[in-house]
Design an enzyme around this catalytic site. Structure first.
Site, PDB file in Angstrom:
ATOM      1  N   ASP A  10       0.864  -1.165   0.000  1.00 38.76           N
ATOM      2  CA  ASP A  10       0.000   0.000   0.000  1.00 38.76           C
ATOM      3  C   ASP A  10       0.917   1.237   0.000  1.00 38.76           C
ATOM      4  OD1 ASP A  10      -2.368   1.657   0.504  1.00 38.76           O
ATOM      5  OD2 ASP A  10      -1.606   1.809   2.552  1.00 38.76           O
ATOM      6  N   ASP A  12      -0.191   5.216   1.029  1.00 40.56           N
ATOM      7  CA  ASP A  12      -0.441   6.159   2.125  1.00 40.56           C
ATOM      8  C   ASP A  12      -0.567   5.424   3.449  1.00 40.56           C
ATOM      9  OD1 ASP A  12      -0.655   8.613   0.562  1.00 40.56           O
ATOM     10  OD2 ASP A  12      -2.492   7.758  -0.234  1.00 40.56           O
TER      11      ASP A  12
END
Length: 224
Positions: A10, A12
């Site tokens: 991922d 953020d």
């Protein structure tokens, strides 16, 4: 080290702490509209399901009614502010060294994020992350977004491996990995709201210095 396993991240709350820039962009729009600003804690809690959901949560927080046209207008204003080189965003400590060590281990790596494509690629280039990531899925890559497993499976297919360890920080990431049938490594210093024990995960870590050894152990366990 087998090429049949990849590592997918991922963005953020996992590789980068982008909450300060997201908070700044949202409040710039709110000031322009003569609306009350949101707190940093609110902005941080709105991250994870993409910019449209973030703007919906901002609208709700400042008392605006649901209105598709107004949402579209505010989203466009937000993206104009956010679609710039990061000013306040930072890499989490140890990320670059961990990625270099993982690449030296021969591990294919990719990215699966709900972040829009333009700020994603701006951030990847700005921080020097792009060379490490052979496949990237952003908000616009597919009609589906996390926690739908389709974007994660798309990155896995692009990497050409049979399996992957997904590394993320949030409830959305844990659900995405679970629905995709992939093991999940939880980074605890991101944007989750749920206790670690209540999120499904195969591994947990709080600093990227620990990730290469964690991955090596994961691969040994899979091979046993």
């Amino acid at each position: 080290m087998t090429a049949q396993t990849a590592l997918i991240f991922d963005l953020d709350g996992t590789l980068i702490d982008s909450a300060p820039d997201l908070h700044h962009a949202a409040n710039t729009v709110l000031r322009h509209e003569n609306l009350p600003e949101i707190s940093f804690e609110q902005a941080r809690s709105f991250i994870g399901k993409g910019a449209p959901v973030l703007i919906s949560r901002v609208m709700q927080a400042v008392g605006l009614p649901e209105d598709p046209a107004e949402h579209a207008r505010l989203l466009a204003l937000f993206m104009r502010e956010y679609d710039k080189p990061p000013a306040l965003t930072r890499l989490y400590p140890g990320v670059m060294d961990a990625l270099a060590r993982l690449r030296a281990m021969g591990l294919p790596m990719g990215l699966c994020t709900n972040k829009p494509a333009s700020p994603t690629h701006i951030a990847l280039d700005h921080f020097g992350l792009a060379p490490f990531l052979s496949a990237v899925a952003c908000a616009e890559t597919l009609p589906q977004r996390k926690p739908d497993p389709a974007p994660l499976r798309h990155v896995l297919a692009e990497l050409g491996t049979a399996s992957a360890l997904y590394v993320g920080d949030s409830e959305v990431d844990a659900e995405t990995a679970q629905r995709a049938g992939l093991p999940f490594a939880l980074f605890t210093e991101g944007y989750r709201h749920t206790a670690v024990a209540d999120l499904p995960h195969a591994h947990v870590f709080d600093h990227f210095d620990a990730l290469p050894d964690l991955v090596a152990r994961h691969l040994r366990e899979r091979a046993a």
